[in-house]
Design an enzyme around this catalytic site. Structure first.
Site, PDB file in Angstrom:
ATOM      1  N   GLY A  10       0.691  -0.981   0.350  1.00 34.92           N
ATOM      2  CA  GLY A  10       0.120  -0.157  -0.106  1.00 34.92           C
ATOM      3  C   GLY A  10       1.059   1.130   0.340  1.00 34.92           C
ATOM      4  O   GLY A  10       1.719   1.135   0.626  1.00 34.92           O
ATOM      5  N   ALA A  11       0.625   1.948  -0.830  1.00 37.53           N
ATOM      6  CA  ALA A  11       1.183   3.005  -0.821  1.00 37.53           C
ATOM      7  C   ALA A  11       0.692   4.446  -1.129  1.00 37.53           C
ATOM      8  O   ALA A  11       0.159   5.636  -1.079  1.00 37.53           O
ATOM      9  CB  ALA A  11       1.539   3.690  -2.616  1.00 37.53           C
ATOM     10  N   TYR A  13      -1.261   7.133   2.853  1.00 35.96           N
ATOM     11  CA  TYR A  13      -0.217   8.171   3.655  1.00 35.96           C
ATOM     12  C   TYR A  13       1.107   7.361   4.726  1.00 35.96           C
ATOM     13  O   TYR A  13       2.192   7.011   5.027  1.00 35.96           O
ATOM     14  CB  TYR A  13      -0.823   9.057   4.858  1.00 35.96           C
ATOM     15  CG  TYR A  13      -1.102   9.807   4.091  1.00 35.96           C
ATOM     16  CD1 TYR A  13      -1.214  10.747   3.419  1.00 35.96           C
ATOM     17  CD2 TYR A  13      -2.987   9.198   4.039  1.00 35.96           C
ATOM     18  CE1 TYR A  13      -1.714  12.053   2.851  1.00 35.96           C
ATOM     19  CE2 TYR A  13      -4.166  10.864   3.600  1.00 35.96           C
ATOM     20  CZ  TYR A  13      -3.262  11.575   2.834  1.00 35.96           C
ATOM     21  OH  TYR A  13      -3.385  12.964   2.241  1.00 35.96           O
ATOM     22  N   ASN A  37       1.587  -1.466  -5.041  1.00 37.51           N
ATOM     23  CA  ASN A  37       0.649  -0.860  -4.847  1.00 37.51           C
ATOM     24  C   ASN A  37      -0.530  -1.035  -6.211  1.00 37.51           C
ATOM     25  O   ASN A  37       0.129  -1.694  -6.969  1.00 37.51           O
ATOM     26  CB  ASN A  37       0.979   0.775  -4.934  1.00 37.51           C
ATOM     27  CG  ASN A  37      -0.259   1.461  -3.881  1.00 37.51           C
ATOM     28  OD1 ASN A  37      -1.216   0.609  -2.944  1.00 37.51           O
ATOM     29  ND2 ASN A  37      -0.730   2.625  -5.255  1.00 37.51           N
ATOM     30  N   LYS A  38      -1.415  -0.312  -6.044  1.00 35.61           N
ATOM     31  CA  LYS A  38      -2.772  -1.243  -6.850  1.00 35.61           C
ATOM     32  C   LYS A  38      -2.315   0.059  -7.745  1.00 35.61           C
ATOM     33  O   LYS A  38      -2.243  -0.662  -8.621  1.00 35.61           O
ATOM     34  CB  LYS A  38      -4.728  -0.894  -6.148  1.00 35.61           C
ATOM     35  CG  LYS A  38      -5.702  -1.106  -6.811  1.00 35.61           C
ATOM     36  CD  LYS A  38      -6.365  -1.265  -6.264  1.00 35.61           C
ATOM     37  CE  LYS A  38      -7.685  -1.884  -6.602  1.00 35.61           C
ATOM     38  NZ  LYS A  38      -8.525  -2.272  -5.606  1.00 35.61           N
ATOM     39  N   GLU A 170     -16.671  17.826   5.995  1.00 30.95           N
ATOM     40  CA  GLU A 170     -15.854  18.171   4.936  1.00 30.95           C
ATOM     41  C   GLU A 170     -16.529  18.119   3.177  1.00 30.95           C
ATOM     42  O   GLU A 170     -16.817  18.785   2.371  1.00 30.95           O
ATOM     43  CB  GLU A 170     -14.597  17.023   4.504  1.00 30.95           C
ATOM     44  CG  GLU A 170     -14.063  17.841   5.905  1.00 30.95           C
ATOM     45  CD  GLU A 170     -12.281  17.328   5.616  1.00 30.95           C
ATOM     46  OE1 GLU A 170     -12.010  16.143   5.040  1.00 30.95           O
ATOM     47  OE2 GLU A 170     -11.859  18.287   5.797  1.00 30.95           O
ATOM     48  N   ALA A 318      -5.209  10.496   8.540  1.00 29.12           N
ATOM     49  CA  ALA A 318      -3.979  10.589   7.633  1.00 29.12           C
ATOM     50  C   ALA A 318      -2.547  10.901   8.841  1.00 29.12           C
ATOM     51  O   ALA A 318      -1.074  10.237   8.408  1.00 29.12           O
ATOM     52  CB  ALA A 318      -3.827  11.619   6.654  1.00 29.12           C
ATOM     53  N   LYS A 378      -5.974  24.206   7.696  1.00 30.72           N
ATOM     54  CA  LYS A 378      -5.866  22.723   6.744  1.00 30.72           C
ATOM     55  C   LYS A 378      -5.099  23.156   6.144  1.00 30.72           C
ATOM     56  O   LYS A 378      -4.513  22.249   5.640  1.00 30.72           O
ATOM     57  CB  LYS A 378      -7.016  23.132   6.328  1.00 30.72           C
ATOM     58  CG  LYS A 378      -7.998  21.719   6.295  1.00 30.72           C
ATOM     59  CD  LYS A 378      -8.476  20.942   6.594  1.00 30.72           C
ATOM     60  CE  LYS A 378      -8.207  19.294   5.639  1.00 30.72           C
ATOM     61  NZ  LYS A 378      -8.845  18.324   7.020  1.00 30.72           N
TER      62      LYS A 378
END
Lengths: 404, 404
Positions: A10-11, A13, A37-38, A170, A318, A378
């Protein structure tokens, strides 16, 4: 002696921070680092609500993995993980089987529909770049179809957002800003469009300061967002959602678009891996290792940790995933060198919930913020994530510079 | 004496040119000019293939009617015409009934599906701005859905264009340029996308010079467009189209998008107006009046005229519609002043068929053109239409300046 193989799945965070830290701290001959990673890109999963609402283009929320890894230090394999077996130390992928000396599972979240009928079929989920793009295009298609119809079905212009948690709010913030633009583009009167947030629990943004919650809700309402709180979705159909409004009372909201943004779980591959989990999340040891498997680390949304001070779990953010990636890399290097691993302690600098481009609520270094100040923070947080993974050049390329 | 009322229905090329010429040539007290149109904007129907393919934004192919009419000379009524009765001189609209001393019918074309089963339900038509927007958004949605699917249905990425006439070929030209961009945006391999033109008749671009036809076909083929010529569509279904490939042979093309661009007819309101027509087109008198109705003019796609030199009908083009508008205005003024009307003679300066942004084929002032030169002339023609209706300021606002 054979170099140890460090396999990172997995790539997101967590995974990318692990790899970036490994390539920084390891010499070329110290280990073979493999990242699976996919996609050949990383995406900012905390920015997907923007791509879904159409306020950011999909290519703005992602970057190429090759831009942040050094190809002489890390071997990148573009493949989908199909099975993990920690007992036989084997990972099956669409590019073949892989084995490892150290494994880092950083496969991220999946949407959790809690078994509610029809949600998996009839609701969209802000799950990844492809899903975000589809939500955006679906909303566009509903607007253009409404404009064209002889007999207009106004429910095409109703968008139900399931969940008033972080992602839901959000997304609502972006939508509230985007709707007036869409109305202008598609010749739709604003009053025809309804955006409704449906939440099962009695509160908006659980865990947030009540004053900030009130601010957030009022701001969204002033832009036309409706709230239906304490009314669980009990069924989704092609026409909309059925909600429970009382003991034996139900209501049906006809809606052309339903986006489910309530609840996440870990990656379901965890559940068949041989590691104990709950909703595909693993309660990790203090050094981020899986219980009973000394060569397996779990970082990001597949991991689960209790905040003992507050006596509740840390949220899957994250911020924490990135900090975990850094510590997982350090701990693997410690194990390789026969040293002791260190305990992971999250350092929560703050949490800011965006309410669209120029508004937000949050707490940063213990200080409550709203409006432009919060929105500024943010974007600083968003840019900081880019800086930590890819350095200043990545910030320049993908950063958010509309700071004020 | 009461001022005569001149009622113009439709603000397409023909109607708008009529009104613009009336307001230029009539004094404020000479007549009451009323323009009725469904939308408060005019759109360039010859540019709709670009909006449909997504190469122009919908707002680039339209402009506000108020930008080109003088409100002290022309009364604009935003309404849909519901019925025309030339015997009782009454026009029913969604804004009430209107009557007239002179009527100009300029209601444009409708798609003609020739009774082919399913086309009206399952095929898109490049009919107006709203329809173009829907075609664009539908294609986007197919691409995003394909990217997201676990089991990918490649037929989502197949686009069938029915008709190899002017509109079909121009749309194919835009699509051929747009597909590589879409593939990049949606992470779709180019070879997964099929664009197929299906045509019943044995030829492409009937009426065009064979050399130009060969050029157009070869250029489109080089960009991956497939042609199935002489194979009529016999049925459309939600899955695609059935075509007739031989005496008793049929083929089915599975396609996520079917756009029907073969054949147009006049506006169906003509058929109940009391005026004789064929496929809702009226064979007008030499001065553009309807047969037997001396106070009714028909301009644009609802009119029908034979080119006696070539012994075939003039095609329904913007060029002719605009020239007709000019003459209709002159002839109404002539009638008001007891003068004789003049005969309309089309002045065909040229015809250019676009093959995407930088390519085209056509004949201008008798000269055959291909490639960039033809494309340049096409944009000159497009800008000229703006100039004639709205003057230089409209050209500056909506013109095409990427001339080379």
């Amino acid at each position: 002696m054979k170099k140890p193989t460090i396999l990172v799945l997995g790539a997101g965070y967590g995974g990318l921070m692990t790899v970036v830290n490994l390539q920084k701290k390891l010499g070329v001959d110290d280990a073979e680092v493999i990242l699976v990673n996919k996609n050949d890109y990383h995406y900012e999963s905390t920015w997907l609500h923007e791509a879904s609402a159409g306020t950011l283009r999909p290519d703005q929320v992602r970057y190429d993995i090759k831009d942040v890894i050094k190809s002489d230090r890390v071997k990148f394999v573009k493949a989908t993980v199909e099975n993990i077996d920690v007992n036989s130390k084997k990972v099956a992928t669409t590019a073949g089987d892989l084995t490892y000396d150290y494994l880092v599972i950083a496969l991220g979240f999946e949407g959790e529909t809690f078994g509610i009928e029809g949600l998996d079929k009839y609701a969209f989920s802000i799950a990844n770049v492809n899903a975000a793009r589809q939500i955006r295009d679906h909303i566009h298609y509903q607007f253009s179809t409404w404009s064209l119809e002889e007999e207009r079905d106004d429910s095409r212009l109703t968008i139900v957002v399931g969940g008033a948690g972080f992602t839901g709010i959000e997304f609502l913030g972006e939508l509230a800003n985007r709707i007036p633009e869409l109305c202008a583009e598609y010749d739709v009167p604003r009053e025809k469009v309804r955006v409704i947030c449906v939440e099962a629990s009695p509160m908006v943004l659980p865990g947030f300061d009540p004053e900030l919650v009130d601010y957030a809700k009022a701001q969204l309402q002033s832009k036309g967002v409706e709230f239906s709180i304490g009314t669980p979705v009990v069924q989704a159909t092609p026409e909309g959602v059925k909600i429970k409004t009382g003991e034996e009372e139900f209501d049906f909201i006809k809606a052309g678009t339903v986006v489910w943004a309530a609840g996440v779980r870990g990656n379901s591959l965890i559940e068949t891996s041989g590691i104990e989990s709950n909703r595909a999340r693993v309660r990790v040891e203090k050094d981020l290792r899986a219980p009973n498997f000394n060569d397996v680390f779990i970082v990001g949304d597949c991991s689960f940790m209790i905040n003992e001070e507050a006596n509740r779990p840390y949220p899957p953010t994250a911020q924490i995933a990135m900090q975990q990636g850094e510590v997982a890399a350090e701990n693997i290097i410690a194990l390789m060198n026969g040293r002791e691993t260190k305990t992971f302690v999250p350092d929560i600098k703050g949490t800011v919930c965006s309410l669209g481009d120029e508004d937000a609520v949050g707490v940063v270094y213990g200080k409550k913020l709203t409006g432009k100040k919060a929105s500024f923070m943010k974007k600083v947080i968003d840019n900081r994530a880019l800086l930590m993974v890819g350095g200043p050049s990545l910030v320049l390329k993908k950063g958010k510079f509309n700071l004020l």
